[in-house]
Enzyme design. Structure first.
Site, short mmCIF file in Angstrom:
data_model
loop_
_atom_site.label_atom_id
_atom_site.label_comp_id
_atom_site.label_asym_id
_atom_site.label_seq_id
_atom_site.Cartn_x
_atom_site.Cartn_y
_atom_site.Cartn_z
N ALA A 8 -58.14 -6.05 53.12
CA ALA A 8 -59.11 -7.14 53.04
C ALA A 8 -58.66 -8.32 53.89
O ALA A 8 -58.49 -9.44 53.39
CB ALA A 8 -59.31 -7.54 51.58
N GLY A 12 -61.82 -6.39 57.66
CA GLY A 12 -62.17 -5.85 56.34
C GLY A 12 -62.95 -6.87 55.54
O GLY A 12 -63.95 -6.56 54.88
N LYS A 182 -60.72 2.15 75.27
CA LYS A 182 -60.25 0.87 74.72
C LYS A 182 -58.73 0.79 74.83
O LYS A 182 -58.18 -0.26 75.15
CB LYS A 182 -60.71 0.77 73.26
CG LYS A 182 -60.28 -0.49 72.53
CD LYS A 182 -61.22 -1.64 72.80
CE LYS A 182 -60.74 -2.99 72.33
NZ LYS A 182 -60.29 -3.09 70.97
N ASN A 186 -56.62 -2.05 76.72
CA ASN A 186 -55.56 -2.80 76.03
C ASN A 186 -54.22 -2.65 76.74
O ASN A 186 -53.42 -3.60 76.78
CB ASN A 186 -55.43 -2.33 74.57
CG ASN A 186 -56.57 -2.83 73.69
OD1 ASN A 186 -56.91 -2.21 72.70
ND2 ASN A 186 -57.18 -3.94 74.04
N GLU A 262 -49.19 -4.27 67.58
CA GLU A 262 -49.52 -2.85 67.43
C GLU A 262 -49.02 -2.06 68.65
O GLU A 262 -49.59 -1.01 68.98
CB GLU A 262 -51.03 -2.69 67.21
CG GLU A 262 -51.49 -3.29 65.89
CD GLU A 262 -52.99 -3.16 65.61
OE1 GLU A 262 -53.38 -2.58 64.59
OE2 GLU A 262 -53.77 -3.68 66.44
P1 NAD Z 1 -55.56 -8.32 59.38
O1 NAD Z 1 -54.08 -8.42 59.50
O2 NAD Z 1 -56.37 -9.57 59.44
O3 NAD Z 1 -55.93 -7.60 58.00
C1 NAD Z 1 -55.27 -6.48 57.55
C2 NAD Z 1 -55.18 -6.58 56.05
O4 NAD Z 1 -54.68 -5.35 55.54
C3 NAD Z 1 -54.24 -7.68 55.55
O5 NAD Z 1 -54.93 -8.48 54.62
C4 NAD Z 1 -53.11 -6.91 54.87
O6 NAD Z 1 -52.55 -7.59 53.77
C5 NAD Z 1 -53.86 -5.68 54.42
N1 NAD Z 1 -52.99 -4.53 54.10
C6 NAD Z 1 -52.01 -3.97 54.85
N2 NAD Z 1 -51.43 -2.96 54.19
C7 NAD Z 1 -52.04 -2.88 52.99
C8 NAD Z 1 -51.87 -2.05 51.85
N3 NAD Z 1 -50.94 -1.09 51.80
N4 NAD Z 1 -52.68 -2.25 50.77
C9 NAD Z 1 -53.62 -3.22 50.78
N5 NAD Z 1 -53.83 -4.05 51.83
C10 NAD Z 1 -53.04 -3.88 52.92
O7 NAD Z 1 -56.02 -7.27 60.47
P2 NAD Z 1 -57.37 -7.24 61.33
O8 NAD Z 1 -57.32 -8.29 62.37
O9 NAD Z 1 -58.55 -7.20 60.42
O10 NAD Z 1 -57.20 -5.86 62.09
C11 NAD Z 1 -57.41 -4.61 61.48
C12 NAD Z 1 -57.51 -3.58 62.62
O11 NAD Z 1 -58.70 -3.88 63.38
C13 NAD Z 1 -56.34 -3.67 63.60
O12 NAD Z 1 -55.99 -2.39 64.06
C14 NAD Z 1 -56.90 -4.52 64.74
O13 NAD Z 1 -56.29 -4.26 65.99
C15 NAD Z 1 -58.35 -4.06 64.75
N6 NAD Z 1 -59.27 -5.05 65.34
C16 NAD Z 1 -59.27 -6.34 64.88
C17 NAD Z 1 -60.17 -7.24 65.44
C18 NAD Z 1 -60.24 -8.67 64.97
O14 NAD Z 1 -60.97 -9.47 65.56
N7 NAD Z 1 -59.52 -9.05 63.92
C19 NAD Z 1 -61.06 -6.83 66.45
C20 NAD Z 1 -61.03 -5.49 66.88
C21 NAD Z 1 -60.13 -4.61 66.32
O1 KPL Z 2 -59.43 -5.81 73.03
C1 KPL Z 2 -58.89 -6.73 73.59
C2 KPL Z 2 -57.74 -7.36 72.89
O2 KPL Z 2 -57.45 -8.52 73.13
O3 KPL Z 2 -57.14 -6.66 72.08
C3 KPL Z 2 -59.33 -7.12 74.97
C4 KPL Z 2 -60.09 -8.42 74.91
C5 KPL Z 2 -60.27 -6.05 75.53
C6 KPL Z 2 -58.18 -7.23 75.91
O4 KPL Z 2 -57.48 -6.04 76.04
#
Ligand code: NAD
Ligand code: KPL
Length: 303
Positions: A8, A12, A182, A186, A262
């Site tokens: 969350a 999430g 993607k 990245n 990551e």
């Molecule tokens: P985040 O760090 O904001 O959230 C992840 C959450 O997962 C945290 O609240 C953490 O406490 C929780 N968590 C981890 N392990 C856990 C467990 N065992 N039990 C319960 N909760 C647990 O991460 P995010 O930014 O939402 O990213 C999630 C994925 O989405 C990543 O792979 C990220 O690269 C990808 N992503 C994020 C964005 C963005 O804008 N945030 C955009 C595109 C892709």
């Molecule tokens: O996905 C991205 C990131 O910052 O993780 C972009 C904006 C595409 C750059 O790789």
């Protein structure tokens, strides 16, 4: 049917809030009792969007709750995914459907191996969100989410529920190609923004370096039978650099905030795949080594 959201955090929380406000049953799965107590104290999840702040008192539980999980969004970071899924594995069945929303590659395979009976739907998103407090999510960028199944099964009927919740999504028969594309973007952008300490747009001054990485990424994708993901990669990378010129990449932001990156699921995955294929990718390898050295120097994890 109820949605469960494990992880969350930014994305999430964004999904959970939109599902909840569209009237769909959602439950957050929080790591342990102390997180649950803290969440309850907060009164729910706060979503900030377009200058409007709303509190959503979404139900929450810990992984050891005993109700079955039928539909789950796994939205933690790639490096947490396997452990997170293991914590709720006993609650899954052959009817369970999971959306894996992790960036990069590698974690999805590890998760699927942990829960072989469940259906795993892979996802890649261009939406943007960040946390500005405990259980507070800021919706930072419109985008969309591609969803797909590695076994080319039909799209689930509940996709319409996402539309109804205002979660833009599209189904694809080739999610792996989307994830590979993607990953390549990245790999070409994120590490260089960290090492040159710049916004994405700053890479316009390093176009030659970007292009030589793209050469290797194209070769790697083709060797991995992902020719469609390699199509016009150079042009696409430069387009993304321009279109997101003012942004800091996600890896840059992780490093700037002293958070684990990551890396192991992005350039680390690409270099390991090349090694398995016996393909020489000297520029990607060198970039990975420079990035690892940088992370070590900052005391950040290298996996
Ligand atoms: P985040 O760090 O904001 O959230 C992840 C959450 O997962 C945290 O609240 C953490 O406490 C929780 N968590 C981890 N392990 C856990 C467990 N065992 N039990 C319960 N909760 C647990 O991460 P995010 O930014 O939402 O990213 C999630 C994925 O989405 C990543 O792979 C990220 O690269 C990808 N992503 C994020 C964005 C963005 O804008 N945030 C955009 C595109 C892709
Ligand atoms: O996905 C991205 C990131 O910052 O993780 C972009 C904006 C595409 C750059 O790789």
């Amino acid at each position: 049917m109820s949605w469960h959201v494990l992880g969350a955090g930014s994305l999430g929380g964004l999904w959970a809030a939109r599902l909840a406000r569209s009237g769909q049953p959602v439950r957050l799965i929080l790591r342990d009792r102390s997180r649950l107590a803290s969440y309850r104290h907060q009164g729910g999840l706060t979503l900030v969007e377009a200058e409007q702040t709303s509190l959503y008192p979404i139900a929450a539980e810990t992984p050891d709750a005993d109700t079955p999980i039928e539909r789950l969004l796994l939205a933690c970071k790639a490096y947490d995914a396997e452990e997170a899924i293991a914590s709720i594995a006993p609650r899954l069945s052959a009817q369970s459907e999971l959306i894996l929303l992790q960036n990069g590659l590698g974690s999805q395979e590890a998760v699927a191996a942990r829960v072989p009976r469940a259906r795993c739907i892979l996802a890649t998103s261009t939406e943007g969100a960040f946390r500005d407090g405990n259980f507070r999510v800021v919706f930072a960028g419109q985008g969309s989410t591609w969803l797909g199944d590695l076994h080319a099964a039909a799209a689930p009927r509940w996709l319409g529920e996402l539309d109804a919740a205002g979660i833009p999504q599209q189904w694809t028969d080739d999610i792996l190609a989307r994830l590979c594309r993607k990953l390549a973007l990245n790999c070409a952008i994120n590490p260089l923004t960290v090492l040159h300490c710049c916004r994405n747009g700053g890479l316009a001054e390093h176009a030659e370096e970007v292009d030589r990485l793209c050469d290797e990424l194209v070769e790697l994708l083709v060797r991995c039978d992902q020719a469609s993901a390699a199509h016009e990669l150079h042009a696409e990378v430069h387009r993304v650099i321009q279109a997101t010129a003012a942004n800091y990449s996600s890896m840059y932001q992780d490093v700037a905030h002293g958070r684990r990156t990551e890396i192991g699921y992005l350039i680390g995955y690409a270099c390991a795949a090349a090694q398995r294929l016996g393909l020489a990718v000297p520029r990607l390898d060198a970039l990975q080594q420079r990035l690892l050295a940088h992370l070590r120097q900052l005391g950040l994890p290298t996996r």
